[in-house]
Design a protein around this motif. Sequence first.
Motif, PDB file in Angstrom:
ATOM      1  N   TYR A  91      -8.046  -7.920  -2.968  1.00 41.09           N
ATOM      2  CA  TYR A  91      -6.870  -7.216  -3.479  1.00 41.09           C
ATOM      3  C   TYR A  91      -6.136  -8.132  -4.449  1.00 41.09           C
TER       4      TYR A  91
ATOM      5  N   ASN B 292      -0.701  -6.858  15.618  1.00 48.10           N
ATOM      6  CA  ASN B 292      -1.527  -5.975  14.793  1.00 48.10           C
ATOM      7  C   ASN B 292      -0.666  -5.313  13.735  1.00 48.10           C
ATOM      8  N   GLY B 293      -1.172  -5.272  12.517  1.00 48.41           N
ATOM      9  CA  GLY B 293      -0.425  -4.659  11.427  1.00 48.41           C
ATOM     10  C   GLY B 293       0.534  -5.605  10.738  1.00 48.41           C
ATOM     11  N   ALA B 294       0.567  -6.878  11.165  1.00 46.02           N
ATOM     12  CA  ALA B 294       1.502  -7.858  10.582  1.00 46.02           C
ATOM     13  C   ALA B 294       1.161  -8.198   9.136  1.00 46.02           C
TER      14      ALA B 294
ATOM     15  N   VAL C 215       4.055   1.055   2.244  1.00 48.14           N
ATOM     16  CA  VAL C 215       3.913  -0.021   3.231  1.00 48.14           C
ATOM     17  C   VAL C 215       3.851  -1.379   2.524  1.00 48.14           C
TER      18      VAL C 215
ATOM     19  N   PHE D 252       0.884  -1.164   0.000  1.00 47.45           N
ATOM     20  CA  PHE D 252       0.000   0.000   0.000  1.00 47.45           C
ATOM     21  C   PHE D 252       0.919   1.210   0.000  1.00 47.45           C
TER      22      PHE D 252
HETATM   23  P1  ADP Z   1      -3.311  -7.338  10.574  1.00 54.51           P
HETATM   24  O1  ADP Z   1      -4.602  -7.895  10.075  1.00 54.51           O
HETATM   25  O2  ADP Z   1      -2.232  -8.351  10.749  1.00 54.51           O
HETATM   26  O3  ADP Z   1      -3.495  -6.529  11.839  1.00 54.51           O
HETATM   27  P2  ADP Z   1      -3.408  -5.693   8.184  1.00 54.51           P
HETATM   28  O4  ADP Z   1      -3.352  -6.669   7.077  1.00 54.51           O
HETATM   29  O5  ADP Z   1      -4.737  -5.122   8.522  1.00 54.51           O
HETATM   30  O6  ADP Z   1      -2.728  -6.329   9.494  1.00 54.51           O
HETATM   31  O7  ADP Z   1      -2.437  -4.493   7.860  1.00 54.51           O
HETATM   32  C1  ADP Z   1      -1.085  -4.694   7.427  1.00 54.51           C
HETATM   33  C2  ADP Z   1      -0.459  -3.365   7.098  1.00 54.51           C
HETATM   34  O8  ADP Z   1      -1.061  -2.843   5.905  1.00 54.51           O
HETATM   35  C3  ADP Z   1      -0.627  -2.304   8.164  1.00 54.51           C
HETATM   36  O9  ADP Z   1       0.523  -1.516   8.186  1.00 54.51           O
HETATM   37  C4  ADP Z   1      -1.822  -1.524   7.673  1.00 54.51           C
HETATM   38  O10 ADP Z   1      -1.788  -0.209   8.148  1.00 54.51           O
HETATM   39  C5  ADP Z   1      -1.644  -1.583   6.163  1.00 54.51           C
HETATM   40  N1  ADP Z   1      -2.927  -1.540   5.436  1.00 54.51           N
HETATM   41  C6  ADP Z   1      -3.901  -2.464   5.492  1.00 54.51           C
HETATM   42  N2  ADP Z   1      -4.918  -2.157   4.673  1.00 54.51           N
HETATM   43  C7  ADP Z   1      -4.568  -0.974   4.083  1.00 54.51           C
HETATM   44  C8  ADP Z   1      -5.195  -0.124   3.111  1.00 54.51           C
HETATM   45  N3  ADP Z   1      -6.381  -0.427   2.576  1.00 54.51           N
HETATM   46  N4  ADP Z   1      -4.531   0.986   2.728  1.00 54.51           N
HETATM   47  C9  ADP Z   1      -3.318   1.286   3.245  1.00 54.51           C
HETATM   48  N5  ADP Z   1      -2.667   0.536   4.158  1.00 54.51           N
HETATM   49  C10 ADP Z   1      -3.278  -0.583   4.571  1.00 54.51           C
END
Ligand code: ADP
Length: 242
Positions: free
Chosen positions: A53, A38-40, A16, A13
């Motif tokens: 996606y 969280n954020g993994a 990221v 993203f």
């Molecule tokens: P988890 O489910 O393990 O907590 P996520 O998959 O939700 O982690 O998020 C992984 C990373 O991707 C994080 O840094 C999050 O902020 C980023 N992220 C997730 N979805 C989006 C999005 N739609 N746009 C931008 N960043 C995203």
Amino acid sequence: MALLTLTGVTKRFGGVVANSAISFQVPRGQIVGLIGPNGAGKSTLFDVVTGYYRPDAGRVAFAGHDLVGLRPDQVNRLGIGRTFQKLRPFREMTLLENVMVAVMGHTPHAAAARAEALTYLEFVGLAAKAPVHARDLSTGQRKRLELARAMATRPRLLMLDEVTGGVDQPTIPGLVALIGNLRERGLTLVVIEHNMRVIMALADRIVALHLGEVIADGPPAEVVRDRRLIEAYLGGAYAQGA
Ligand code: ADP
Ligand code: MG
């Protein structure tokens, strides 16, 4: 024989890297626990597998099909069901109607869809609440409804995102038993779960993510001793058997 195989799955993203060259397999008939802070990148990985996606790189193979480029409804029709971390029931519809909507994707005849929908509500223990509006459910009941809706698409693989998240402690064992029953029915499952007790009770295999990468993958008893995982996620408490 693996039912689902991820090879080098990468999803960015902007700057990221939510999923970085993720590879692992989900064996048929097993429960794979997906853990990590969280954020993994756990929910993002579900979104990639289920067609929400498109990955920037990598392959997703399911039962002989290449899933990359398919829409969510196409992935679902091939046999992958899922629940969402953020629940999305139709609040103004009854439980029966909520499940019927999912059943009618493959069984358009209303009477047949109604009968089939009731079997899923029975399976999750909500048959008595079939005429109740979804908005009137507790969080634990909503999680069960979400399971019934996912089952209603007749999946071979179910992907559950934090089913025990946010529910009261006393309702957790019932949900754990329910997930175990899904495996007994022959389903293959990938479950994202923060509760290590739940993971240890259910998972045949654990895949751990950290900063978008797989840092451990193997039998639960081995994975929980992994040094990188303990440092990144489990901390001292779990390692000491708490
Ligand atoms: P988890 O489910 O393990 O907590 P996520 O998959 O939700 O982690 O998020 C992984 C990373 O991707 C994080 O840094 C999050 O902020 C980023 N992220 C997730 N979805 C989006 C999005 N739609 N746009 C931008 N960043 C995203
Ligand atoms: Mg998540």
